[in-house]
Scaffold this motif. Structure first.
Motif, PDB file in Angstrom:
ATOM      1  N   PRO A 180    -101.792 -30.927  17.677  1.00 30.52           N
ATOM      2  CA  PRO A 180    -102.035 -29.553  17.930  1.00 30.52           C
ATOM      3  C   PRO A 180    -103.351 -28.878  17.322  1.00 30.52           C
ATOM      4  O   PRO A 180    -103.640 -29.061  16.208  1.00 30.52           O
ATOM      5  CB  PRO A 180    -100.635 -28.806  17.322  1.00 30.52           C
ATOM      6  N   GLN A 181    -103.995 -28.062  18.135  1.00 31.22           N
ATOM      7  CA  GLN A 181    -105.182 -27.354  17.375  1.00 31.22           C
ATOM      8  C   GLN A 181    -104.569 -26.153  16.449  1.00 31.22           C
ATOM      9  O   GLN A 181    -103.699 -25.603  16.901  1.00 31.22           O
ATOM     10  CB  GLN A 181    -105.803 -26.822  18.684  1.00 31.22           C
ATOM     11  N   ARG A 205    -103.822 -26.388  13.345  1.00 33.68           N
ATOM     12  CA  ARG A 205    -102.531 -26.804  12.706  1.00 33.68           C
ATOM     13  C   ARG A 205    -102.951 -27.646  11.608  1.00 33.68           C
ATOM     14  O   ARG A 205    -103.980 -28.643  11.829  1.00 33.68           O
ATOM     15  CB  ARG A 205    -101.299 -27.380  13.750  1.00 33.68           C
ATOM     16  N   VAL A 240    -101.484 -31.149  10.050  1.00 35.84           N
ATOM     17  CA  VAL A 240    -100.559 -32.169  10.311  1.00 35.84           C
ATOM     18  C   VAL A 240    -100.389 -33.017   9.139  1.00 35.84           C
ATOM     19  O   VAL A 240    -101.577 -33.683   8.811  1.00 35.84           O
ATOM     20  CB  VAL A 240    -100.668 -32.978  11.727  1.00 35.84           C
ATOM     21  N   LYS A 285    -106.443 -24.239   3.978  1.00 34.39           N
ATOM     22  CA  LYS A 285    -105.651 -23.471   4.936  1.00 34.39           C
ATOM     23  C   LYS A 285    -106.596 -22.394   5.398  1.00 34.39           C
ATOM     24  O   LYS A 285    -106.459 -22.013   6.487  1.00 34.39           O
ATOM     25  CB  LYS A 285    -104.567 -22.773   4.201  1.00 34.39           C
ATOM     26  N   ARG A 297    -107.763 -21.776   9.275  1.00 32.85           N
ATOM     27  CA  ARG A 297    -107.862 -20.358  10.013  1.00 32.85           C
ATOM     28  C   ARG A 297    -108.916 -19.957  10.681  1.00 32.85           C
ATOM     29  O   ARG A 297    -109.210 -19.360  11.537  1.00 32.85           O
ATOM     30  CB  ARG A 297    -107.174 -19.435   9.179  1.00 32.85           C
ATOM     31  N   THR A 314    -107.970 -28.895  14.000  1.00 31.89           N
ATOM     32  CA  THR A 314    -107.019 -29.749  13.768  1.00 31.89           C
ATOM     33  C   THR A 314    -107.021 -30.686  12.134  1.00 31.89           C
ATOM     34  O   THR A 314    -108.301 -30.952  11.899  1.00 31.89           O
ATOM     35  CB  THR A 314    -106.784 -30.721  14.624  1.00 31.89           C
ATOM     36  N   ALA A 369     -98.503 -28.039   5.579  1.00 36.00           N
ATOM     37  CA  ALA A 369     -98.299 -28.652   6.841  1.00 36.00           C
ATOM     38  C   ALA A 369     -97.455 -27.930   7.637  1.00 36.00           C
ATOM     39  O   ALA A 369     -96.285 -27.006   7.440  1.00 36.00           O
ATOM     40  CB  ALA A 369     -98.171 -30.091   6.993  1.00 36.00           C
ATOM     41  N   GLN A 370     -97.703 -27.717   9.164  1.00 33.38           N
ATOM     42  CA  GLN A 370     -96.845 -27.000  10.240  1.00 33.38           C
ATOM     43  C   GLN A 370     -96.018 -28.430  10.757  1.00 33.38           C
ATOM     44  O   GLN A 370     -95.048 -28.053  11.187  1.00 33.38           O
ATOM     45  CB  GLN A 370     -97.456 -26.440  11.201  1.00 33.38           C
ATOM     46  N   GLU A 371     -96.781 -29.432  10.816  1.00 33.37           N
ATOM     47  CA  GLU A 371     -96.205 -30.630  11.345  1.00 33.37           C
ATOM     48  C   GLU A 371     -96.306 -31.676  10.533  1.00 33.37           C
ATOM     49  O   GLU A 371     -97.156 -31.816   9.525  1.00 33.37           O
ATOM     50  CB  GLU A 371     -96.846 -30.931  12.757  1.00 33.37           C
ATOM     51  N   PRO A 425     -91.949 -30.801  13.444  1.00 25.69           N
ATOM     52  CA  PRO A 425     -92.190 -29.676  12.789  1.00 25.69           C
ATOM     53  C   PRO A 425     -91.799 -30.024  11.004  1.00 25.69           C
ATOM     54  O   PRO A 425     -90.642 -30.408  10.955  1.00 25.69           O
ATOM     55  CB  PRO A 425     -91.237 -28.398  13.295  1.00 25.69           C
TER      56      PRO A 425
END
Length: 221
Positions: free
Chosen positions: A24-25, A27, A29, A155, A159, A164, A179-181, A195
């Motif tokens: 995912p863009q 984010r 991982v 982070k 933003r 990615t 991480a989000q994933e 997730p």
């Protein structure tokens, strides 16, 4: 961002079998797994440092930044090292301030301590925008304060740029903070992804559950 399926073999041993997938863009991982699970090999093949068995880059048409496990400094000042990857002096100052290395800007980069070198190398990498950034254990040589500063900078960079970020880390706590994933590798195979909260607390695979329990994470019943 699409990754083509590939394998990586050393000698007669296949050490990584990675399926086609999409990252995912915008984010972060995290890539987690035990030693020898293929985490660093994944980073090296995706970055182009190591060829896949197919001799075709799994990623095409993307700008990519890569920070290997072993950081290094060129034979010049810390500040000059940063400017090698982009000539924006104001941005270099902000990167140094973010990682609290401004007082070292005139120091020889090849004579820094391990933790200082790691901070310098991260700041140097993040001097320009990329579609994908791969960080392989970026804070392993850093103390707690420097680690938290580095995590915040990463982070902020994601933003600001919308890139990615693929973060290879041995620290489940760091993965949870950042991480989000998450991708979980086991014996060179991607066995689970999803997730971060789902994988850490409600893993679907027994291999993932055992790994998490070993490191003190108690998945929900």
């Amino acid at each position: 961002m699409k990754i083509a399926a590939f394998t990586k073999t050393y000698g007669k041993k296949m050490v990584l079998r990675f399926p086609a997938c999409e990252l995912p863009q915008g984010r972060i991982v995290a890539v987690i797994g035990a030693n020898g699970s293929g985490k660093s090999t994944l980073a090296k093949v995706l970055s182009g440092i190591e060829p896949s068995d197919q001799r075709v880059r799994p990623l095409m048409g993307v700008s990519l930044g890569y920070l290997p496990q072993k950081s290094y400094g060129f034979h010049m000042s810390l500040r000059a090292n940063l400017l090698l990857n982009g000539g924006d002096k104001a941005l270099a100052a902000r990167r140094m301030d973010a990682l609290k290395i401004r007082d070292l800007e005139k120091a020889r980069a090849d004579r820094l301590s391990g933790g200082e070198t790691a901070r310098m190398a991260l700041a140097r990498l993040l001097m320009r925008p990329y579609d994908l950034v791969i960080l392989d254990e970026p804070t392993a040589a850093m103390d707690r304060e420097s680690t938290l500063l580095a995590e915040q900078l990463v982070k902020d960079y994601v933003r600001e740029t919308g890139c990615t970020m693929l973060l290879v880390t041995h620290s489940l706590q760091q993965a949870r903070r950042m991480a989000q994933e998450v991708l979980f590798l086991y014996n060179g195979t991607l066995v689970e992804r999803g997730p971060i909260a789902q994988v850490l607390h409600r893993p679907e695979r027994e291999e993932t559950r055992q790994f998490l329990e070993f490191y003190g994470f108690a998945p929900e019943a």
